[in-house]
Design an enzyme around this catalytic site. Structure first.
Site, PDB file in Angstrom:
ATOM      1  N   GLU A 251      -7.155 -31.649 -24.517  1.00 14.77           N
ATOM      2  CA  GLU A 251      -7.230 -32.003 -25.933  1.00 14.77           C
ATOM      3  C   GLU A 251      -8.621 -31.737 -26.500  1.00 14.77           C
ATOM      4  O   GLU A 251      -9.622 -31.894 -25.804  1.00 14.77           O
ATOM      5  CB  GLU A 251      -6.870 -33.478 -26.114  1.00 14.77           C
ATOM      6  CG  GLU A 251      -5.456 -33.793 -25.666  1.00 14.77           C
ATOM      7  CD  GLU A 251      -5.184 -35.269 -25.476  1.00 14.77           C
ATOM      8  OE1 GLU A 251      -4.012 -35.664 -25.588  1.00 14.77           O
ATOM      9  OE2 GLU A 251      -6.142 -36.033 -25.204  1.00 14.77           O
ATOM     10  N   GLU A 451       4.876 -33.819 -28.772  1.00 13.35           N
ATOM     11  CA  GLU A 451       5.057 -34.275 -27.393  1.00 13.35           C
ATOM     12  C   GLU A 451       5.235 -35.785 -27.386  1.00 13.35           C
ATOM     13  O   GLU A 451       4.840 -36.477 -28.327  1.00 13.35           O
ATOM     14  CB  GLU A 451       3.853 -33.907 -26.512  1.00 13.35           C
ATOM     15  CG  GLU A 451       3.679 -32.432 -26.241  1.00 13.35           C
ATOM     16  CD  GLU A 451       2.564 -32.156 -25.234  1.00 13.35           C
ATOM     17  OE1 GLU A 451       1.960 -33.132 -24.731  1.00 13.35           O
ATOM     18  OE2 GLU A 451       2.283 -30.977 -24.966  1.00 13.35           O
TER      19      GLU A 451
END
Length: 542
Positions: A251, A451
């Protein structure tokens, strides 16, 4: 030979302070379960000599001469992908549990799943020496997906997996990188207590030749370029997406909270720690402070930021009328978030150049950190590098950056509900956070990949995903630009009740434009037909 990275703009105070095959579907009739057999295969760390793994000559032929791109026709709607286990490829570079993996791929394809997502670990592929790559296990996965009619999305995982050598999913950074970090500990992020985080190389040294004469950005670039050259025959046909890792857990963020704790962090209301105490980050901060004539602001992160578990209202920096909303706070947070944006810009630029013309979709991931979203200062987002508060939108700059390079935006927590989370933490708002991000993406015309944060297989969680995907898609014209990745494939997914919920969810996602059911004219739940109904039971018992 190292490949020189294009020159990146130098960081300055002005930058940080002013830049704001058609699949058969059948009804379930009589299914027998053979759980023990398949579960044993999947739990085994020893590769099976079963079905699918192509021999080396076959694999080399496919890689050198191309492959048939004929695979089952995919329907419109919002496609669903499934992320593979972290240990899909062994430390020796081979695909694990080959026979069980083949059965699982067939089941997923028959259920209408678009494809699989696999993390390509830097610590496995370039493990032993710089510039020496081993793609064998991943080539086997791609070949298997092609044979089963599935597409593949690849995550360029430049981060650590797991918590340490005792973790069954432990994959550290490449050994030669760790050796350099031992020689220069400042290659790792550090907080104000001097604690090091080894999940990802500090972005403070992005363009410095600290890795055997290469910079981290050059190392990532060389890795992606070698991947492109190795898998070129598959790009655009089988491999349809490349998600490039930009930080811990892949991320774009700082490791303000260790990745393994993020799943539970909102329940304990952790504030996080600013990660700006390695010498490279401090040098940048110091230079930025001098440029604005405030040298005293360049000695470290904010004083009075509290501790990990403290109530933000009891801290000088994060409280409602705290230092975050002062000229000093604005200076520091613009620098801190600006460094993260610059890191993302460098990686996006390199990635776009490498994969230009390959017809693969590129994407980046933003972390979901909503456990102080209901406060004024949003401390847990600030420490992660997202300058997002009650008076400032910190996600629009990231979304715009992705848009400049044609990137899709990926984020987790699509299954999370405020009503559930606020029972444990009244300040948490995963739905509020996600709506803000989705509005930014929609307004900037950026495609989304959703997700789930936890492997929830209940119908309520799947309905929440549908709700949030509908929120994003409302008002859009043309082809829907949303897809969902279920995290992740394990034996629980193929248990009977879970599989029923999952296949129903896949159908509902594909039914976005009322195409799936109308075309098939089929009711009830979906079950895969492989070679016989008995095989279906075996796969479901996985």
């Amino acid at each position: 030979m190292a490949i020189a990275s294009p020159s990146a703009p130098s960081f300055s105070a002005s930058f940080c302070c002013n830049r704001t095959d058609s699949t058969r579907l059948v009804r379930f009739s009589a299914v027998r379960y053979h759980r023990n057999r398949i579960t044993a295969r999947l739990n085994s760390s020893t590769p099976s000599n079963g079905f699918v793994s192509p021999d080396n000559s076959d694999l080399q032929y496919e890689l050198q001469h191309g492959v048939s791109l004929s695979h089952q026709h995919r329907r419109k709607g919002s496609p669903v992908f499934v992320k593979l286990p972290e240990d899909a490829v062994s430390a020796a570079g081979q695909m694990r549990r080959q026979k069980a993996m083949a059965q699982a791929f067939r089941a997923l394809g028959a259920a209408g799943v678009e494809g699989v997502v696999v993390e390509v670990w830097w610590g496995l592929v370039e493990r032993e020496a710089p510039g020496v790559y081993n793609w064998q296990g991943y080539a086997e996965i791609v070949s298997l997906a092609r044979r089963c009619g599935l597409k593949v999305r690849v995550v360029m995982a430049f981060h650590q997996c797991g918590t340490g050598p005792g973790d069954p999913f432990w994959i550290p950074l490449p050994q030669w990188v760790l050796e350099q970090m031992d020689k220069d500990p400042d290659l790792a992020y550090a907080d104000r207590f001097g604690r090091k985080n080894m999940e990802y190389i500090s972005l403070g040294c992005d363009i410095l030749p600290v890795l055997h004469g290469r910079s981290p950005i050059q190392a990532y670039t060389d890795f992606m370029r070698n991947f492109r050259d190795t898998f070129r025959p598959f790009l655009g046909g089988i491999i349809t997406g490349i998600q490039v890792g930009m930080g811990p857990a892949g991320e774009l963020r700082y490791p303000s909270c260790p990745s393994q704790k993020l799943t539970w962090a909102w329940r304990f209301r952790e504030l996080g720690e600013f990660q700006c105490y390695d010498k490279y980050m401090l040098a940048s901060l110091n230079a930025c402070a001098r440029e604005v004539g405030m040298r005293e602001w360049g000695n470290g992160g904010p004083i009075g930021a509290g501790n990990l578990m403290q109530d933000p209202e009891n801290t000088d920096f994060f409280k409602t009328d705290g230092l975050w909303n002062t000229p000093y706070g604005e200076f520091f947070l613009k620098w801190y978030s600006g460094m993260l944006l610059l890191h993302g810009e460098r990686i996006c630029s390199e990635t776009e150049t490498i994969f230009r013309g390959t017809e693969v979709n590129t994407s980046g991931k933003v972390a979901a950190i909503p456990w102080h979203y209901g406060t004024q200062s949003h401390p847990s987002e600030l420490t992660a590098g997202y300058y997002n508060t009650s008076i400032r939108d910190g996600y629009v700059p990231i979304v715009r950056m992705f848009g400049r390079y044609g990137f899709t935006l990926c984020c987790m927590c699509f299954e999370m509900q405020d009503a559930n989370e606020q029972q444990m933490n009244p300040s948490s708002s995963p739905e509020g956070f996600l709506r803000q991000l989705l509005v930014a993406a929609r307004n900037c015309d950026i495609p989304m990949e959703g997700e789930n944060s936890a492997a929830s297989l209940d119908d309520e969680s799947f309905q929440q995903v549908l709700k949030m995907s509908k929120f994003y898609l409302e008002g859009l014209v043309g082809t829907p630009t949303f897809s969902f990745t279920f995290v992740r494939m394990d034996k629980n997914l193929f248990e009977y009740r879970n599989w029923v919920n999952f296949t129903r969810f896949v159908r509902q996602m594909l039914d976005t434009n009322h195409i799936f059911r109308a075309k098939l004219d089929i009711g009830g739940d979906i079950y895969p037909s492989s070679t016989s109904i008995a095989d279906v039971g075996t796969i479901l018992a996985y």
